[in-house]
Write a protein that holds these residues in place. Structure first.
Motif, short mmCIF file in Angstrom:
data_model
loop_
_atom_site.label_atom_id
_atom_site.label_comp_id
_atom_site.label_asym_id
_atom_site.label_seq_id
_atom_site.Cartn_x
_atom_site.Cartn_y
_atom_site.Cartn_z
N GLY A 182 0.81 -1.20 0.00
CA GLY A 182 0.00 0.00 0.00
C GLY A 182 0.85 1.26 0.00
O GLY A 182 2.07 1.21 -0.21
N MET A 183 0.19 2.38 0.25
CA MET A 183 0.84 3.68 0.15
C MET A 183 2.02 3.82 1.11
O MET A 183 3.06 4.37 0.73
CB MET A 183 -0.20 4.77 0.42
CG MET A 183 0.33 6.17 0.31
SD MET A 183 -1.00 7.41 0.41
CE MET A 183 -1.66 7.06 2.05
N VAL A 184 1.90 3.33 2.33
CA VAL A 184 2.98 3.46 3.31
C VAL A 184 4.22 2.73 2.83
O VAL A 184 5.35 3.25 2.91
CB VAL A 184 2.54 2.94 4.69
CG1 VAL A 184 3.71 2.94 5.67
CG2 VAL A 184 1.39 3.78 5.24
N ASP A 185 4.05 1.52 2.32
CA ASP A 185 5.18 0.76 1.77
C ASP A 185 5.82 1.49 0.60
O ASP A 185 7.05 1.55 0.48
CB ASP A 185 4.72 -0.63 1.31
CG ASP A 185 4.46 -1.57 2.47
OD1 ASP A 185 4.79 -1.21 3.62
OD2 ASP A 185 3.93 -2.68 2.22
N ALA A 186 4.97 2.05 -0.27
CA ALA A 186 5.49 2.78 -1.44
C ALA A 186 6.30 4.00 -1.00
O ALA A 186 7.39 4.25 -1.53
CB ALA A 186 4.33 3.20 -2.34
N PHE A 187 5.79 4.74 -0.03
CA PHE A 187 6.52 5.91 0.48
C PHE A 187 7.86 5.50 1.08
O PHE A 187 8.88 6.19 0.89
CB PHE A 187 5.69 6.63 1.54
CG PHE A 187 4.65 7.56 0.97
CD1 PHE A 187 4.68 7.95 -0.35
CD2 PHE A 187 3.63 8.05 1.78
CE1 PHE A 187 3.74 8.80 -0.88
CE2 PHE A 187 2.67 8.92 1.27
CZ PHE A 187 2.72 9.29 -0.07
N ARG A 188 7.87 4.39 1.81
CA ARG A 188 9.11 3.93 2.43
C ARG A 188 10.15 3.56 1.36
O ARG A 188 11.34 3.87 1.50
CB ARG A 188 8.83 2.72 3.33
CG ARG A 188 10.05 2.30 4.16
CD ARG A 188 9.74 1.20 5.14
NE ARG A 188 9.33 -0.03 4.47
CZ ARG A 188 8.10 -0.52 4.50
NH1 ARG A 188 7.15 0.10 5.17
NH2 ARG A 188 7.80 -1.64 3.86
N ILE A 189 9.69 2.92 0.30
CA ILE A 189 10.59 2.54 -0.80
C ILE A 189 11.15 3.78 -1.48
O ILE A 189 12.36 3.86 -1.76
CB ILE A 189 9.84 1.66 -1.82
CG1 ILE A 189 9.52 0.29 -1.20
CG2 ILE A 189 10.66 1.48 -3.09
CD1 ILE A 189 8.56 -0.54 -2.02
N ILE A 190 10.31 4.75 -1.75
CA ILE A 190 10.74 5.98 -2.41
C ILE A 190 11.79 6.70 -1.56
O ILE A 190 12.84 7.12 -2.06
CB ILE A 190 9.54 6.92 -2.66
CG1 ILE A 190 8.56 6.29 -3.65
CG2 ILE A 190 10.02 8.27 -3.21
CD1 ILE A 190 7.21 6.99 -3.72
N TRP A 191 11.51 6.81 -0.26
CA TRP A 191 12.43 7.51 0.65
C TRP A 191 13.78 6.78 0.74
O TRP A 191 14.84 7.41 0.71
CB TRP A 191 11.80 7.64 2.03
CG TRP A 191 12.70 8.27 3.05
CD1 TRP A 191 13.41 7.66 4.04
CD2 TRP A 191 13.00 9.67 3.17
NE1 TRP A 191 14.13 8.57 4.77
CE2 TRP A 191 13.90 9.82 4.26
CE3 TRP A 191 12.60 10.80 2.47
CZ2 TRP A 191 14.40 11.05 4.65
CZ3 TRP A 191 13.10 12.05 2.87
CH2 TRP A 191 13.99 12.15 3.95
N ALA A 192 13.72 5.45 0.84
CA ALA A 192 14.95 4.67 0.98
C ALA A 192 15.80 4.70 -0.29
O ALA A 192 17.03 4.72 -0.22
CB ALA A 192 14.61 3.21 1.34
N ARG A 193 15.14 4.70 -1.45
CA ARG A 193 15.89 4.63 -2.71
C ARG A 193 16.36 5.98 -3.23
O ARG A 193 17.39 6.07 -3.88
CB ARG A 193 15.01 3.99 -3.80
CG ARG A 193 14.42 2.63 -3.44
CD ARG A 193 15.46 1.52 -3.45
NE ARG A 193 14.91 0.26 -2.99
CZ ARG A 193 14.28 -0.61 -3.78
NH1 ARG A 193 14.14 -0.37 -5.05
NH2 ARG A 193 13.81 -1.73 -3.26
#
Length: 301
Positions: free
Chosen positions: A252-263
């Motif tokens: 979901g959105m939280v996972d997507a945000f975490r991926i964007i921030w980490a990458r």
């Protein structure tokens, strides 16, 4: 003899008599809008995907256009347009129909009303909730066909394959994120559009220039503000094409945000900002111009 379109006074026409007109005009406007700007939208999708191949990493709109057209052919920029055309008509009909209905119910058509902007925002948000429920699966199919080296050449084949491999949830995994993005997007878009239209054209007569300027600026503002959510939506909608396990299992959105921030850190949330604004500015101008034109033409007819 009927009045010419140029002489029609929109704001003087009875809004409660035009729901079917609004829906038909919205459908025609939606198809026109998405079809014309589709190549730029394809570039935006590719720029937002976290690609593992250097061949799929683009530094800008010009770079993406040149490389895609030279290595895959110009047609690659139009891949997935059939899905948009199939979904955009019904979704925009629902969108504009809901907008006009809720706006009338909430008192947004009352001349001189103090809460017109509130009614407009509520109407815009309501329109988005309804239309996105219909459009989301078509958007998933579109983006699966837009990505680099997509295996799909047919919207129907893509839909069948995604359903067989990932189930029905694949078509709606991004729906909460889509709503989180498009409700404020539409509220901002409609509010800015209505305010600018009133400011630039207080007489309420048909004015193509006013509709284009107000629509274009409203689309640019709304598109820029909601870009971070659009990046997250793209990751979720294309996760099935990724070879990265973390992306494939994003829930979901939280996972997507975490991926964007980490990458990519903060700059990752602006991926595709330029083509997104470039898409929404002219496409929104065209959409509102088409909508107001078709609304007038159909009513006049």
């Amino acid at each position: 003899m009927a009045q010419t379109i140029e002489e029609i006074e929109y704001e003087g026409l009875p809004p409660n008599a035009g729901l079917s007109v609004s829906m038909m005009a919205g459908a025609l406007a939606g198809i026109t809008e998405h079809a014309v700007m589709f190549p730029v939208d394809s570039i935006k999708t590719r720029m937002q995907v976290f690609a593992t191949s250097p061949a799929a990493v683009y530094t800008g709109i010009g770079n993406a256009f040149t490389r895609i057209s030279s290595t895959e052919g110009m047609w690659a920029l139009w891949r997935g347009v059939s899905s948009v055309i199939m979904g955009a008509g019904p979704a925009h009909a629902v969108h504009f129909g809901t907008y006009e209905m809720v706006k009338e119910f909430a008192g947004g058509n009352v001349e001189g009303g103090k809460n017109q902007w509130i009614a407009t925002s509520i109407a815009g948000a309501s329109a988005t909730v309804a239309s996105d429920a219909l459009m989301n699966p078509f958007d998933v199919i579109k983006q699966r066909m837009q990505v680099h080296k997509s295996e799909f050449r047919s919207a129907l084949t893509c839909a069948r394959t995604v359903y067989a491999n990932e189930g029905l949830t694949a078509f709606y995994i991004s729906y909460p994120t889509t709503l989180t993005m498009t409700v404020p997007f539409t509220a901002v878009q409609f509010t800015v559009y209505e305010q600018l239209k009133t400011l630039l054209n207080p007489s309420g007569v048909y004015s193509p220039g006013t509709h284009m300027i107000a629509g274009g600026l409203a689309g640019a503002v709304a598109g820029a503000v909601t870009t971070p959510l659009d990046v997250a939506k793209t990751i979720l909608q294309t996760r099935g094409t990724s070879t990265d396990p973390e992306i494939r299992h994003a829930r979901g959105m939280v996972d997507a945000f975490r991926i964007i921030w980490a990458r990519d850190g903060m700059k990752g949330f602006a991926r595709g900002l330029s083509p997104r604004v470039l898409t929404f500015m002219p496409s929104n101008a065209l959409c509102w111009l088409s909508y107001e034109f078709f609304k007038a033409a159909i009513r006049d007819y």
